[in-house]
Design a protein around this motif. Structure first.
Motif, PDB file in Angstrom:
ATOM      1  N   ASN A 160     -28.955  58.547   4.524  1.00 38.58           N
ATOM      2  CA  ASN A 160     -28.774  59.997   4.520  1.00 38.58           C
ATOM      3  C   ASN A 160     -27.927  60.431   5.703  1.00 38.58           C
ATOM      4  O   ASN A 160     -27.999  59.842   6.784  1.00 38.58           O
ATOM      5  CB  ASN A 160     -30.122  60.708   4.580  1.00 38.58           C
ATOM      6  CG  ASN A 160     -30.977  60.455   3.355  1.00 38.58           C
ATOM      7  OD1 ASN A 160     -31.679  59.447   3.290  1.00 38.58           O
ATOM      8  ND2 ASN A 160     -30.923  61.358   2.394  1.00 38.58           N
ATOM      9  N   GLU A 161     -27.136  61.474   5.500  1.00 36.57           N
ATOM     10  CA  GLU A 161     -26.348  62.009   6.594  1.00 36.57           C
ATOM     11  C   GLU A 161     -27.223  62.861   7.508  1.00 36.57           C
ATOM     12  O   GLU A 161     -28.221  63.451   7.076  1.00 36.57           O
ATOM     13  CB  GLU A 161     -25.189  62.842   6.059  1.00 36.57           C
ATOM     14  CG  GLU A 161     -24.137  62.026   5.324  1.00 36.57           C
ATOM     15  CD  GLU A 161     -22.912  62.841   4.994  1.00 36.57           C
ATOM     16  OE1 GLU A 161     -22.054  63.028   5.885  1.00 36.57           O
ATOM     17  OE2 GLU A 161     -22.815  63.310   3.841  1.00 36.57           O
ATOM     18  N   VAL A 162     -26.835  62.923   8.781  1.00 33.45           N
ATOM     19  CA  VAL A 162     -27.575  63.692   9.785  1.00 33.45           C
ATOM     20  C   VAL A 162     -26.588  64.567  10.555  1.00 33.45           C
ATOM     21  O   VAL A 162     -25.529  64.088  10.986  1.00 33.45           O
ATOM     22  CB  VAL A 162     -28.322  62.769  10.772  1.00 33.45           C
ATOM     23  CG1 VAL A 162     -28.936  63.580  11.913  1.00 33.45           C
ATOM     24  CG2 VAL A 162     -29.400  61.975  10.047  1.00 33.45           C
ATOM     25  N   VAL A 163     -26.944  65.831  10.706  1.00 32.04           N
ATOM     26  CA  VAL A 163     -26.209  66.743  11.569  1.00 32.04           C
ATOM     27  C   VAL A 163     -27.046  66.923  12.834  1.00 32.04           C
ATOM     28  O   VAL A 163     -28.210  67.347  12.756  1.00 32.04           O
ATOM     29  CB  VAL A 163     -25.965  68.104  10.892  1.00 32.04           C
ATOM     30  CG1 VAL A 163     -25.347  69.094  11.881  1.00 32.04           C
ATOM     31  CG2 VAL A 163     -25.072  67.929   9.675  1.00 32.04           C
ATOM     32  N   ALA A 164     -26.487  66.584  13.973  1.00 35.10           N
ATOM     33  CA  ALA A 164     -27.218  66.668  15.241  1.00 35.10           C
ATOM     34  C   ALA A 164     -26.688  67.828  16.071  1.00 35.10           C
ATOM     35  O   ALA A 164     -25.483  67.923  16.321  1.00 35.10           O
ATOM     36  CB  ALA A 164     -27.091  65.371  16.025  1.00 35.10           C
ATOM     37  N   ILE A 165     -27.585  68.715  16.488  1.00 35.32           N
ATOM     38  CA  ILE A 165     -27.260  69.744  17.469  1.00 35.32           C
ATOM     39  C   ILE A 165     -27.870  69.270  18.777  1.00 35.32           C
ATOM     40  O   ILE A 165     -29.099  69.212  18.917  1.00 35.32           O
ATOM     41  CB  ILE A 165     -27.811  71.121  17.057  1.00 35.32           C
ATOM     42  CG1 ILE A 165     -27.200  71.560  15.721  1.00 35.32           C
ATOM     43  CG2 ILE A 165     -27.521  72.157  18.137  1.00 35.32           C
ATOM     44  CD1 ILE A 165     -27.738  72.888  15.213  1.00 35.32           C
ATOM     45  N   THR A 166     -27.029  68.897  19.721  1.00 34.59           N
ATOM     46  CA  THR A 166     -27.524  68.264  20.947  1.00 34.59           C
ATOM     47  C   THR A 166     -26.639  68.675  22.123  1.00 34.59           C
ATOM     48  O   THR A 166     -25.781  69.548  21.979  1.00 34.59           O
ATOM     49  CB  THR A 166     -27.601  66.737  20.756  1.00 34.59           C
ATOM     50  OG1 THR A 166     -28.295  66.144  21.845  1.00 34.59           O
ATOM     51  CG2 THR A 166     -26.221  66.120  20.585  1.00 34.59           C
ATOM     52  N   ASP A 167     -26.855  68.051  23.278  1.00 33.94           N
ATOM     53  CA  ASP A 167     -26.213  68.582  24.481  1.00 33.94           C
ATOM     54  C   ASP A 167     -25.116  67.728  25.100  1.00 33.94           C
ATOM     55  O   ASP A 167     -24.142  68.261  25.615  1.00 33.94           O
ATOM     56  CB  ASP A 167     -27.265  68.896  25.549  1.00 33.94           C
ATOM     57  CG  ASP A 167     -28.231  67.754  25.785  1.00 33.94           C
ATOM     58  OD1 ASP A 167     -28.055  66.690  25.167  1.00 33.94           O
ATOM     59  OD2 ASP A 167     -29.162  67.930  26.585  1.00 33.94           O
ATOM     60  N   THR A 168     -25.225  66.421  25.095  1.00 31.10           N
ATOM     61  CA  THR A 168     -24.255  65.601  25.822  1.00 31.10           C
ATOM     62  C   THR A 168     -23.799  64.412  24.987  1.00 31.10           C
ATOM     63  O   THR A 168     -24.411  64.055  23.980  1.00 31.10           O
ATOM     64  CB  THR A 168     -24.858  65.046  27.131  1.00 31.10           C
ATOM     65  OG1 THR A 168     -25.882  64.084  26.800  1.00 31.10           O
ATOM     66  CG2 THR A 168     -25.450  66.155  27.981  1.00 31.10           C
ATOM     67  N   VAL A 169     -22.726  63.773  25.436  1.00 33.01           N
ATOM     68  CA  VAL A 169     -22.211  62.590  24.738  1.00 33.01           C
ATOM     69  C   VAL A 169     -23.150  61.399  24.900  1.00 33.01           C
ATOM     70  O   VAL A 169     -23.022  60.414  24.178  1.00 33.01           O
ATOM     71  CB  VAL A 169     -20.809  62.211  25.251  1.00 33.01           C
ATOM     72  CG1 VAL A 169     -19.807  63.292  24.906  1.00 33.01           C
ATOM     73  CG2 VAL A 169     -20.821  61.938  26.752  1.00 33.01           C
ATOM     74  N   THR A 170     -24.089  61.468  25.832  1.00 33.58           N
ATOM     75  CA  THR A 170     -25.042  60.375  26.009  1.00 33.58           C
ATOM     76  C   THR A 170     -26.333  60.613  25.243  1.00 33.58           C
ATOM     77  O   THR A 170     -27.274  59.834  25.370  1.00 33.58           O
ATOM     78  CB  THR A 170     -25.372  60.189  27.509  1.00 33.58           C
ATOM     79  OG1 THR A 170     -25.893  61.414  28.035  1.00 33.58           O
ATOM     80  CG2 THR A 170     -24.128  59.788  28.282  1.00 33.58           C
ATOM     81  N   SER A 171     -26.398  61.670  24.454  1.00 33.78           N
ATOM     82  CA  SER A 171     -27.591  61.933  23.645  1.00 33.78           C
ATOM     83  C   SER A 171     -27.858  60.758  22.716  1.00 33.78           C
ATOM     84  O   SER A 171     -26.940  60.248  22.060  1.00 33.78           O
ATOM     85  CB  SER A 171     -27.396  63.202  22.808  1.00 33.78           C
ATOM     86  OG  SER A 171     -28.405  63.306  21.816  1.00 33.78           O
ATOM     87  N   PRO A 172     -29.097  60.297  22.623  1.00 34.45           N
ATOM     88  CA  PRO A 172     -29.406  59.177  21.722  1.00 34.45           C
ATOM     89  C   PRO A 172     -29.103  59.498  20.262  1.00 34.45           C
ATOM     90  O   PRO A 172     -28.908  58.592  19.461  1.00 34.45           O
ATOM     91  CB  PRO A 172     -30.906  58.936  21.951  1.00 34.45           C
ATOM     92  CG  PRO A 172     -31.420  60.186  22.578  1.00 34.45           C
ATOM     93  CD  PRO A 172     -30.289  60.747  23.370  1.00 34.45           C
ATOM     94  N   LEU A 173     -29.051  60.775  19.901  1.00 33.31           N
ATOM     95  CA  LEU A 173     -28.722  61.135  18.523  1.00 33.31           C
ATOM     96  C   LEU A 173     -27.296  60.732  18.163  1.00 33.31           C
ATOM     97  O   LEU A 173     -27.001  60.373  17.019  1.00 33.31           O
ATOM     98  CB  LEU A 173     -28.898  62.641  18.316  1.00 33.31           C
ATOM     99  CG  LEU A 173     -30.332  63.156  18.277  1.00 33.31           C
ATOM    100  CD1 LEU A 173     -30.368  64.678  18.303  1.00 33.31           C
ATOM    101  CD2 LEU A 173     -31.058  62.635  17.039  1.00 33.31           C
ATOM    102  N   ARG A 174     -26.394  60.786  19.138  1.00 32.08           N
ATOM    103  CA  ARG A 174     -24.994  60.478  18.861  1.00 32.08           C
ATOM    104  C   ARG A 174     -24.799  59.008  18.505  1.00 32.08           C
ATOM    105  O   ARG A 174     -23.801  58.647  17.870  1.00 32.08           O
ATOM    106  CB  ARG A 174     -24.122  60.830  20.063  1.00 32.08           C
ATOM    107  CG  ARG A 174     -24.056  62.322  20.363  1.00 32.08           C
ATOM    108  CD  ARG A 174     -23.090  62.586  21.499  1.00 32.08           C
ATOM    109  NE  ARG A 174     -21.741  62.237  21.122  1.00 32.08           N
ATOM    110  CZ  ARG A 174     -20.845  63.097  20.646  1.00 32.08           C
ATOM    111  NH1 ARG A 174     -21.168  64.360  20.491  1.00 32.08           N
ATOM    112  NH2 ARG A 174     -19.624  62.698  20.328  1.00 32.08           N
ATOM    113  N   ARG A 175     -25.704  58.163  18.893  1.00 32.65           N
ATOM    114  CA  ARG A 175     -25.569  56.725  18.648  1.00 32.65           C
ATOM    115  C   ARG A 175     -25.905  56.346  17.214  1.00 32.65           C
ATOM    116  O   ARG A 175     -25.781  55.187  16.829  1.00 32.65           O
ATOM    117  CB  ARG A 175     -26.470  55.941  19.596  1.00 32.65           C
ATOM    118  CG  ARG A 175     -26.106  56.140  21.055  1.00 32.65           C
ATOM    119  CD  ARG A 175     -27.064  55.385  21.967  1.00 32.65           C
ATOM    120  NE  ARG A 175     -26.640  55.526  23.334  1.00 32.65           N
ATOM    121  CZ  ARG A 175     -25.704  54.776  23.923  1.00 32.65           C
ATOM    122  NH1 ARG A 175     -25.115  53.833  23.230  1.00 32.65           N
ATOM    123  NH2 ARG A 175     -25.366  54.967  25.175  1.00 32.65           N
TER     124      ARG A 175
END
Length: 272
Positions: free
Chosen positions: A217-232
């Motif tokens: 499934n695709e995920v849209v992440a609203i987060t704060d920094t490029v090091t956010s674990p969601l971005r990985r």
């Protein structure tokens, strides 16, 4: 081979982790994957707890710490304790910060938050990734059902999105964790998850995003920094950073982004 110097910041730690992750043997790669998804646990967990979470022996986790440049686990943990202690003071300390800055009267405090909100909105306007926003809207507009999750400070954003989708007759489910009841099994093929989390990141939100990505499934992440674990996780990442007032962070820019996202999704679905 010369041992690398230990990372001096969380950003350096994340960069080092990215550099070595693909070169590690299986057990140490398990450590890297677990740490990447659970950085919020490092400051307060024991090496045995983290090793168990990664599914390895404590000795393997110690070896992993040394490959990153640390003398051992305590050395790595100290970096996270110092960093998070500086970035996220408790509420008593935050109130002291406000007093020291002269924000004691309600009117002065309101002025400070208004200014912080203005600066946050200007920052969002100048840094928003329009291509990432377009991709996120396209994915959400095509989803049979949208699943929304955000805990702690992100919870008002998640509830607003659920409210907006409901008013626009867009099928959505709010994963609020009430009663410790999970709704992850309601995620069906084609559904899209909106995961909202800011440092220090909420593990329940990250876990839901991981669950969704593992099932395609695709995920849209609203987060704060490029090091956010969601971005990985290979998500559609929408970054937003809030200016704080005495270490209190409002949601001016985040809610503006959420409103724009919801309205754009509704308009796209209607046009189809």
């Amino acid at each position: 081979m010369k041992k690398p110097a230990a990372p001096a910041s969380i950003d350096e730690f994340q960069e080092r982790l990215v550099q070595i992750a693909d070169t590690l043997p299986k057990r140490l790669r398990q450590c890297a994957d677990f740490v990447a998804h659970n950085t919020d646990k490092i400051a307060l967990s024991t090496v045995a707890e983290l090793a168990a979470g990664a599914g390895v022996q404590p000795s393997a986790f110690m070896r992993f710490c040394q490959l990153l440049g640390f003398a051992g686990f305590s050395d790595m943990q100290r970096l996270f304790r110092d960093s998070y202690g500086q970035r996220w003071p408790d509420y008593a300390t935050r109130l002291d910060n406000l007093r020291s800055e002269g924000g004691q009267s309600p009117a002065a405090l309101l002025a400070e938050f208004i200014e912080a909100g203005r600066l946050s909105l200007e920052r969002l306007a100048s840094t928003v990734d329009s291509e990432a926003l377009d991709a996120a809207v396209a994915a959400l507009a095509a989803a049979p059902t949208i699943h929304v999750m955000g805990m702690r400070r992100a919870f008002p954003v998640a509830t607003y999105l659920s409210y907006a989708f409901e008013k626009m007759d867009i099928p959505s489910i709010l994963h609020d964790g009430v009663g410790k009841l999970g709704r992850r099994h309601a995620i069906r093929p084609g559904d899209v998850v909106i995961a909202i989390s800011f440092a220090p990141y909420t593990q329940e939100t990250i876990d839901l995003a991981v669950y969704a990505r593992e099932r395609g499934n695709e995920v849209v992440a609203i987060t704060d920094t490029v090091t956010s674990p969601l971005r990985r996780l290979g998500v559609h990442a929408l970054d937003v950073s809030e200016v704080d007032v005495g270490s209190f962070r409002a949601l001016s820019a985040t809610l503006s982004l959420a409103i724009a996202l919801a309205v754009a999704v509704g308009a796209t679905r209607q046009s189809r």
